[in-house]
Design a protein around this motif. Structure first.
Motif, PDB file in Angstrom:
ATOM      1  N   GLY A  60     -25.757 -67.184 118.517  1.00  0.00           N
ATOM      2  CA  GLY A  60     -26.371 -65.950 118.049  1.00  0.00           C
ATOM      3  C   GLY A  60     -25.451 -65.040 117.261  1.00  0.00           C
ATOM      4  O   GLY A  60     -25.922 -64.081 116.638  1.00  0.00           O
ATOM      5  N   LEU A  61     -24.135 -65.289 117.287  1.00  0.00           N
ATOM      6  CA  LEU A  61     -23.200 -64.489 116.505  1.00  0.00           C
ATOM      7  C   LEU A  61     -23.272 -64.899 115.034  1.00  0.00           C
ATOM      8  O   LEU A  61     -23.262 -66.086 114.714  1.00  0.00           O
ATOM      9  N   ALA A  62     -23.343 -63.922 114.155  1.00  0.00           N
ATOM     10  CA  ALA A  62     -23.381 -64.215 112.723  1.00  0.00           C
ATOM     11  C   ALA A  62     -21.990 -64.626 112.234  1.00  0.00           C
ATOM     12  O   ALA A  62     -20.988 -64.112 112.731  1.00  0.00           O
ATOM     13  N   PRO A  63     -21.872 -65.569 111.304  1.00  0.00           N
ATOM     14  CA  PRO A  63     -20.561 -65.937 110.756  1.00  0.00           C
ATOM     15  C   PRO A  63     -19.892 -64.733 110.093  1.00  0.00           C
ATOM     16  O   PRO A  63     -20.535 -63.985 109.359  1.00  0.00           O
ATOM     17  N   MET A  64     -18.608 -64.547 110.373  1.00  0.00           N
ATOM     18  CA  MET A  64     -17.868 -63.405 109.828  1.00  0.00           C
ATOM     19  C   MET A  64     -16.752 -63.814 108.873  1.00  0.00           C
ATOM     20  O   MET A  64     -16.138 -62.960 108.245  1.00  0.00           O
ATOM     21  N   GLY A  65     -16.431 -65.102 108.777  1.00  0.00           N
ATOM     22  CA  GLY A  65     -15.333 -65.523 107.915  1.00  0.00           C
ATOM     23  C   GLY A  65     -14.009 -64.941 108.370  1.00  0.00           C
ATOM     24  O   GLY A  65     -13.716 -64.868 109.571  1.00  0.00           O
ATOM     25  N   GLY A  66     -13.199 -64.469 107.415  1.00  0.00           N
ATOM     26  CA  GLY A  66     -11.878 -63.950 107.737  1.00  0.00           C
ATOM     27  C   GLY A  66     -11.899 -62.730 108.627  1.00  0.00           C
ATOM     28  O   GLY A  66     -10.935 -62.475 109.370  1.00  0.00           O
TER      29      GLY A  66
END
Length: 470
Positions: free
Chosen positions: A198-204
């Motif tokens: 459920g966590l959205a991708p955040m990248g760096g």
């Protein structure tokens, strides 16, 4: 009657035995420091590798943001590291109870430095302007730095704990915490970078958030150990409350400010190199990030040897065993230099495989492999200069080494790198320009710094011995 050749004379054998004993003592302290440092540098390796798989754009913003954060963090921790030689001298002299007051004063100093650092990280626009990065890259780097600003006080507190533990010969405690932190960092990074449950991708940005959470946990653990750990009980760190006291703060700052400036010079020579290399495009900046990350991994071994050597030298100076301190310092520098040569050969042989392990982008990997050839030579000089610098700090000598760093790293390294990188003269071969030019100039600057520090060490040892005898 037979005469033993010089290499087999009793005096030579005794000297060799002492040198080997020095190396064993250094290794006993250095290997836990190395393991712990590798665990910490693995944070950067994991960040680079994971974000590199996410996107080249995120990797570029990570490289830009991380270079700024490291400059601020290292400059501030360089000041706090002044606690280490002071505590080491007191420990060697048997004045253990005095270490507690020095630690309390260092904590107050860390609070003040945290405010300064948080402001710089929260408003990084002046530094980002140097890179002339596009709007998207600036925005991502700014968000990255603002998250790390929240965790800066905890990171500085843990640095005090790190320096204190090493100064009293207990680096394994720190090593254990750093390994545990790494074990937490890997899954936390994966979840926050790529998204999970459920966590959205955040990248760096996810890297920064994971690091901030772990810094907080480490700081809490450090406080508990300093208060309750059996090795720290004799130091009486929290036996009473102390307000900041100017004589103690002045002593820490007198030693720490030049150390912090020298750390800043060393790191900003790399930071501004990254900012200037950003002008060559995202792919070149990503390749530079890989080369720099590998250089940082290699650096951990001579750094650890330097820390172990400096700890033992400071303790011997505190105990007024100056000849043992001199011999130990030479043994540590020699050991670091030999290890540096070995690592350089390994990088030359495996540069292609190393680059491919960091990124799946063929162009970035090829550019990084070329830079790694220069990193190999860079590391040989780096190993010698860092071990020599730590020895000088154990003698509580910091001003002249800082001047040497400024001339070599800023003048030859950064100034020469700018001239070569952008080919201001207009006549350099192509292979000596661009990112290669910056790395070549920095390699030459480290060689110059190593020569200057080595000559100054000989002067300091002789002068220190003469002053004590007088």
């Amino acid at each position: 009657m037979s005469v033993l050749p010089p290499s087999e004379s009793p005096v030579s054998r005794a000297s060799l035995a002492l040198r080997l004993a020095d190396v064993r003592a250094i290794v006993v302290l250095a290997w836990p420091v190395l393991v712990g440092q590798l665990a910490i540098i693995a944070f950067g390796v994991i960040d680079t590798a994971m974000v590199g798989r996410y996107s080249a754009e995120s990797l570029a913003s990570l490289g830009l943001g991380a270079s700024i954060y490291i400059s601020v963090f290292v400059a501030l921790t360089g000041i706090l590291v002044a606690l280490s030689p002071i505590a080491g001298n007191l420990y060697g002299a048997g004045r253990v109870a005095e270490i507690g007051e020095q630690t309390r004063q260092a904590i107050w100093l860390a609070v003040a430095l945290s405010v300064i650092g948080a402001v710089l990280l929260t408003f990084p626009a002046p530094l980002l302007d140097v890179a002339k990065a596009d709007a998207a890259l600036r925005a991502d780097a700014t968000r990255y730095l603002r998250i790390l600003a929240v965790g800066l006080p905890a990171a500085l507190l843990f640095r005090i704990f790190n320096s204190l533990s090493t100064a009293i010969g207990k680096p394994r405690i720190v090593m254990t915490l750093q390994i545990v932190s790494l074990a937490v960092k890997i899954p936390a990074n994966y979840a926050l970078i790529f998204g999970f449950a459920g966590l959205a991708p955040m990248g760096g940005i996810g890297c920064a958030l994971a690091s901030t959470l772990i810094n907080g946990i480490d700081a809490c653990a450090a406080l508990w150990i300093m208060a309750r750990g059996s090795a720290f009980q004799p130091l009486q760190i929290f036996s009473r409350f102390s307000w900041p006291q100017w004589p103690h703060q002045r002593a820490l700052l007198k030693l720490g400010i030049p150390m912090g400036v020298s750390y800043l010079i060393e790191v900003t020579s790399y930071t501004f190199m990254a900012l200037f290399i950003a002008r060559f495009g995202t792919a070149t900046l990503a390749a530079h990030q890989i080369a720099g990350n590998m250089g940082a991994v290699l650096y951990m071994t001579p750094l650890s040897i330097g820390i172990g050597t400096a700890t033992l030298v400071a303790q011997r100076i505190g105990a007024d065993r100056l000849e043992a301190a001199r011999r130990l310092s030479g043994s540590g520098i020699l050991l670091a230099s030999i290890v540096g040569l070995f690592y350089a050969g390994a990088v030359l042989l495996l540069r292609g495989q190393i680059a491919a392990a960091y990124t799946s982008d063929a162009h970035v990997a090829a550019t990084a492999a070329g830079l790694l050839m220069i990193v190999a030579a860079y590391h040989v000089f780096d190993a010698f200069q860092v071990s020599t610098a730590f020895v000088l700090r154990s003698y509580q000598v910091t001003v002249i080494p800082t001047a040497i760093y400024a001339i070599a790293l800023w003048g030859v390294g950064l100034g020469g790198g700018y001239w070569m990188g952008f080919d201001l003269g207009g006549h350099l071969p192509h292979v000596w320009t661009g990112a290669n030019g910056f790395w070549i100039a920095n390699t030459l600057s480290l060689g110059m710094a190593g020569i200057g520090l080595g000559l100054y060490r000989r002067h300091v040892v002789r002068r220190f011995k003469g002053n004590r005898q007088a």
